[in-house]
Design a protein around this motif. Structure first.
Motif, PDB file in Angstrom:
ATOM      1  N   PHE A   1       1.285  -1.007  -0.147  1.00 25.68           N
ATOM      2  CA  PHE A   1      -0.020  -0.134   0.050  1.00 25.68           C
ATOM      3  C   PHE A   1       0.919   1.786   0.180  1.00 25.68           C
ATOM      4  CE2 PHE A   1      -4.162  -0.715  -0.070  1.00 25.68           C
ATOM      5  CZ  PHE A   1      -4.636  -1.883   0.253  1.00 25.68           C
TER       6      PHE A   1
ATOM      7  N   LYS B   1       0.117   5.473   0.586  1.00 22.65           N
ATOM      8  CA  LYS B   1      -1.254   6.185  -0.492  1.00 22.65           C
ATOM      9  C   LYS B   1      -2.429   6.247   0.694  1.00 22.65           C
ATOM     10  CE  LYS B   1      -0.900   6.234  -4.698  1.00 22.65           C
ATOM     11  NZ  LYS B   1       0.808   6.033  -4.692  1.00 22.65           N
TER      12      LYS B   1
ATOM     13  N   LEU C   1      -5.751   6.745   2.514  1.00 19.16           N
ATOM     14  CA  LEU C   1      -7.223   5.404   2.467  1.00 19.16           C
ATOM     15  C   LEU C   1      -7.813   5.906   2.868  1.00 19.16           C
ATOM     16  CD1 LEU C   1      -5.355   1.987   4.255  1.00 19.16           C
ATOM     17  CD2 LEU C   1      -5.739   3.383   1.772  1.00 19.16           C
TER      18      LEU C   1
ATOM     19  N   VAL D   1      -8.337   4.160  -1.147  1.00 19.54           N
ATOM     20  CA  VAL D   1      -7.376   5.100  -1.819  1.00 19.54           C
ATOM     21  C   VAL D   1      -7.513   6.019  -2.775  1.00 19.54           C
ATOM     22  CG1 VAL D   1      -5.516   4.809  -3.227  1.00 19.54           C
ATOM     23  CG2 VAL D   1      -6.460   2.221  -2.782  1.00 19.54           C
TER      24      VAL D   1
ATOM     25  N   ALA E   1      -4.636   3.983  -8.835  1.00 23.15           N
ATOM     26  CA  ALA E   1      -4.048   3.930  -7.429  1.00 23.15           C
ATOM     27  C   ALA E   1      -2.651   4.017  -7.729  1.00 23.15           C
ATOM     28  CB  ALA E   1      -4.541   2.651  -6.714  1.00 23.15           C
TER      29      ALA E   1
ATOM     30  N   TYR F   1      -0.757  -2.379  -8.184  1.00 21.18           N
ATOM     31  CA  TYR F   1      -1.588  -1.788  -7.047  1.00 21.18           C
ATOM     32  C   TYR F   1      -2.462  -2.827  -5.961  1.00 21.18           C
ATOM     33  CZ  TYR F   1      -1.593   1.765  -3.128  1.00 21.18           C
ATOM     34  OH  TYR F   1      -1.643   1.696  -1.820  1.00 21.18           O
TER      35      TYR F   1
ATOM     36  N   SER G   1      -5.504  -1.953  -4.945  1.00 24.82           N
ATOM     37  CA  SER G   1      -6.470  -1.877  -4.063  1.00 24.82           C
ATOM     38  C   SER G   1      -7.604  -2.072  -5.360  1.00 24.82           C
ATOM     39  CB  SER G   1      -6.268  -0.439  -4.361  1.00 24.82           C
ATOM     40  OG  SER G   1      -7.765   0.203  -4.784  1.00 24.82           O
TER      41      SER G   1
ATOM     42  N   THR H   1     -11.109   3.184  -5.615  1.00 25.29           N
ATOM     43  CA  THR H   1      -9.994   3.879  -6.055  1.00 25.29           C
ATOM     44  C   THR H   1     -10.542   5.343  -6.509  1.00 25.29           C
ATOM     45  OG1 THR H   1      -7.833   3.055  -6.531  1.00 25.29           O
ATOM     46  CG2 THR H   1      -8.153   5.243  -6.608  1.00 25.29           C
TER      47      THR H   1
END
Lengths: 104, 83
Positions: free
Chosen positions: A19, A22, A24, A37, A60, A65, A67, A70
């Protein structure tokens, strides 16, 4: 893509390294709370657009990644009450400032 | 692919570059759930359209780098909601 409302940031110190750094955000999709994200820097109370599936990963950061949701945009104007009418079937347009793009 | 009705446009100035200049429409499923889709065909409110979702939506816009998971595939000529 979903229209959600940003509730508050989600702080998780102990999380998988993928992660990275980034932010959240806890977002409200109707009545269910989800974690997204944040790619645009939304603040609590903003109405945002969230994207899923493979686009969420690329939005993201990179193709790998981790996620599946997003935030990709902050909506200019959004009226939740008018949205309920739209869900009932009246093609009103809650997000059109007066005189923009005659979508009536 | 699903069938949905276009309810209106969505103006979103502050957004990621991955959206390029795509028009965003608000769509409604027959069950009444709202969602947002990219619109390469120029549908207007009230139109019934079919949509592609998931990673297929990205290719449906013609530019696979776009960040979308729902794209309008086309406007249905004749469609009645219960039909």
């Amino acid at each position: 893509m979903l229209i959600c409302k940003v509730v508050k940031p989600l702080v998780s110190t102990n999380r998988i390294a993928d992660f990275q750094h980034k932010h959240l955000q806890v977002v409200l999709d109707g009545s269910t709370q989800k974690v997204a994200v944040d790619a645009v820097g939304a603040i609590p109370g903003d109405w945002v657009i969230c994207v899923g599936s493979s686009a969420a990963r690329e939005a993201a950061g990179s193709k790998s990644y981790p996620s599946d949701l997003t935030i990709v945009g902050i909506i200019d104007h959004w009226d939740p009450d008018a949205a309920k009418e739209m869900a009932a079937g009246k093609p009103a347009n809650p997000s059109a400032p007066s005189g923009s793009g005659g979508a009536k | 692919m699903e069938i949905m009705q276009v309810m209106g446009s969505l103006v979103c100035t502050n957004r990621v570059e991955g959206f390029a200049h795509q028009n965003l429409r608000i769509l409604r499923t027959p069950k009444g759930k709202l969602s947002v889709a990219c619109d390469p065909v120029g549908a207007s409110p009230g139109n019934w359209v079919f949509t592609a979702s998931g990673s297929a939506a990205r290719h449906a816009t013609g530019n696979a780098d776009l960040f979308t998971d729902l794209t309008i595939g086309g406007i249905i000529d004749h469609w009645s909601p219960d039909g």
